[in-house]
Write a protein that holds these residues in place. Sequence first.
Motif, PDB file in Angstrom:
ATOM      1  N   GLU A 183       0.821  -1.204   0.000  1.00  0.00           N
ATOM      2  CA  GLU A 183       0.000   0.000   0.000  1.00  0.00           C
ATOM      3  C   GLU A 183       0.858   1.259   0.000  1.00  0.00           C
ATOM      4  O   GLU A 183       0.530   2.254  -0.673  1.00  0.00           O
ATOM      5  CB  GLU A 183      -0.939  -0.008   1.209  1.00  0.00           C
ATOM      6  N   ALA A 184       1.959   1.245   0.739  1.00  0.00           N
ATOM      7  CA  ALA A 184       2.855   2.398   0.766  1.00  0.00           C
ATOM      8  C   ALA A 184       3.455   2.637  -0.612  1.00  0.00           C
ATOM      9  O   ALA A 184       3.595   3.794  -1.047  1.00  0.00           O
ATOM     10  CB  ALA A 184       3.969   2.170   1.792  1.00  0.00           C
ATOM     11  N   ALA A 185       3.802   1.556  -1.299  1.00  0.00           N
ATOM     12  CA  ALA A 185       4.356   1.697  -2.646  1.00  0.00           C
ATOM     13  C   ALA A 185       3.312   2.250  -3.615  1.00  0.00           C
ATOM     14  O   ALA A 185       3.629   3.078  -4.483  1.00  0.00           O
ATOM     15  CB  ALA A 185       4.871   0.346  -3.141  1.00  0.00           C
ATOM     16  N   MET A 186       2.071   1.811  -3.463  1.00  0.00           N
ATOM     17  CA  MET A 186       0.993   2.314  -4.324  1.00  0.00           C
ATOM     18  C   MET A 186       0.767   3.802  -4.082  1.00  0.00           C
ATOM     19  O   MET A 186       0.535   4.568  -5.028  1.00  0.00           O
ATOM     20  CB  MET A 186      -0.298   1.524  -4.064  1.00  0.00           C
ATOM     21  N   ALA A 190       4.016   3.758  -7.350  1.00  0.00           N
ATOM     22  CA  ALA A 190       4.635   2.617  -8.030  1.00  0.00           C
ATOM     23  C   ALA A 190       3.582   1.840  -8.796  1.00  0.00           C
ATOM     24  O   ALA A 190       2.525   1.502  -8.264  1.00  0.00           O
ATOM     25  CB  ALA A 190       5.322   1.702  -7.011  1.00  0.00           C
ATOM     26  N   ASN A 191       3.870   1.545 -10.075  1.00  0.00           N
ATOM     27  CA  ASN A 191       2.941   0.762 -10.882  1.00  0.00           C
ATOM     28  C   ASN A 191       3.105  -0.726 -10.565  1.00  0.00           C
ATOM     29  O   ASN A 191       4.036  -1.123  -9.854  1.00  0.00           O
ATOM     30  CB  ASN A 191       3.148   1.040 -12.379  1.00  0.00           C
ATOM     31  N   PRO A 192       2.219  -1.608 -11.068  1.00  0.00           N
ATOM     32  CA  PRO A 192       2.301  -3.042 -10.741  1.00  0.00           C
ATOM     33  C   PRO A 192       3.659  -3.671 -11.062  1.00  0.00           C
ATOM     34  O   PRO A 192       4.159  -4.486 -10.275  1.00  0.00           O
ATOM     35  CB  PRO A 192       1.188  -3.657 -11.590  1.00  0.00           C
ATOM     36  N   PHE A 193       4.257  -3.301 -12.198  1.00  0.00           N
ATOM     37  CA  PHE A 193       5.557  -3.870 -12.557  1.00  0.00           C
ATOM     38  C   PHE A 193       6.644  -3.433 -11.575  1.00  0.00           C
ATOM     39  O   PHE A 193       7.500  -4.235 -11.174  1.00  0.00           O
ATOM     40  CB  PHE A 193       5.941  -3.450 -13.976  1.00  0.00           C
ATOM     41  N   GLN A 194       6.626  -2.156 -11.188  1.00  0.00           N
ATOM     42  CA  GLN A 194       7.614  -1.656 -10.232  1.00  0.00           C
ATOM     43  C   GLN A 194       7.444  -2.305  -8.862  1.00  0.00           C
ATOM     44  O   GLN A 194       8.426  -2.615  -8.189  1.00  0.00           O
ATOM     45  CB  GLN A 194       7.496  -0.132 -10.120  1.00  0.00           C
ATOM     46  N   ARG A 195       6.192  -2.514  -8.449  1.00  0.00           N
ATOM     47  CA  ARG A 195       5.961  -3.188  -7.169  1.00  0.00           C
ATOM     48  C   ARG A 195       6.476  -4.619  -7.216  1.00  0.00           C
ATOM     49  O   ARG A 195       7.057  -5.110  -6.242  1.00  0.00           O
ATOM     50  CB  ARG A 195       4.464  -3.177  -6.827  1.00  0.00           C
ATOM     51  N   LEU A 196       6.276  -5.278  -8.342  1.00  0.00           N
ATOM     52  CA  LEU A 196       6.754  -6.659  -8.489  1.00  0.00           C
ATOM     53  C   LEU A 196       8.274  -6.720  -8.473  1.00  0.00           C
ATOM     54  O   LEU A 196       8.861  -7.581  -7.799  1.00  0.00           O
ATOM     55  CB  LEU A 196       6.221  -7.248  -9.800  1.00  0.00           C
TER      56      LEU A 196
END
Length: 287
Positions: A183-186, A190-196
Amino acid sequence: MKKKITFWCFVLPLLIPFVIVVLIPAAMGFYYALTDWNGVGSSARFIGFENFAYIFTQDKDFWLAFGRTAAFSAIAIVVINILAYLLALLVTQHIRGVNFMRSAFFMPNLIGGLLLGFIWKFIFSQVIDSLGKASGIGFFRNMLAKPGSAMFALMVVVTWQLAGYMMLIYISQIQNIPKSVIEAAMIDGANPFQRLRYIITPLMGPAFTICLFFTISNTFKLYDQNLSLTNGGPMRMTELVSLDIYNTAFDYGMMGRAQAKAILFLIAVVLISVIQLNVTKKREVEM
């Protein structure tokens, strides 16, 4: 005193079978590796390290099988873990039917290796061969009769069986990642690829360690599928180490030499596993 009694009450039911089934046979196996025992009768002449000397100096088939096994395992480890990780990411999404997909992907692991090999032997020799004839694609014709395509077929079978099991380990690790981190990254954009890439994958270290260990041990000691799918053919070009040890013992009647091969193989697998555990443990990221 009570704690000690309780401890041994829990340990002994597991320790006694382990000693009887593993430690004692291992000690007996090391002794037989120093003999010329042929598996018939109880007579075995002590010959020292002659079996080991023969394996290192003259047994080319064993080292070819070992190199073939190492190459096969290196590719299988990468393929199985990448596929398992992707499946885990898929079935942890909020989509319909994830429970069914988890069950379907895990189901092949419940099938025994021999039965699995025979099932796929029928598929490759009948179904896929028919598709090859209909489509005119030569690769799919007589796949089990050609060394390259036979190894590819064995890779498909092993991947199909193990990927679902490794997927469960990756799922448990993904679900163990704190939601607050995601949640902090969102919130930070951060997009889904960056979170991954920057959050989920680095935190998957413990799962990678376990899955790599399991895939190394399972692919190196592969026997059932190798026996039932190709039986080492054609021309022993798909014969892996476990099958070579079996053939040495039961086809050629050299139990002592086969046991020596098994000891060398055990040492190699243990060393590779220990190195892998040390390397991957150091790369784990704490949550």
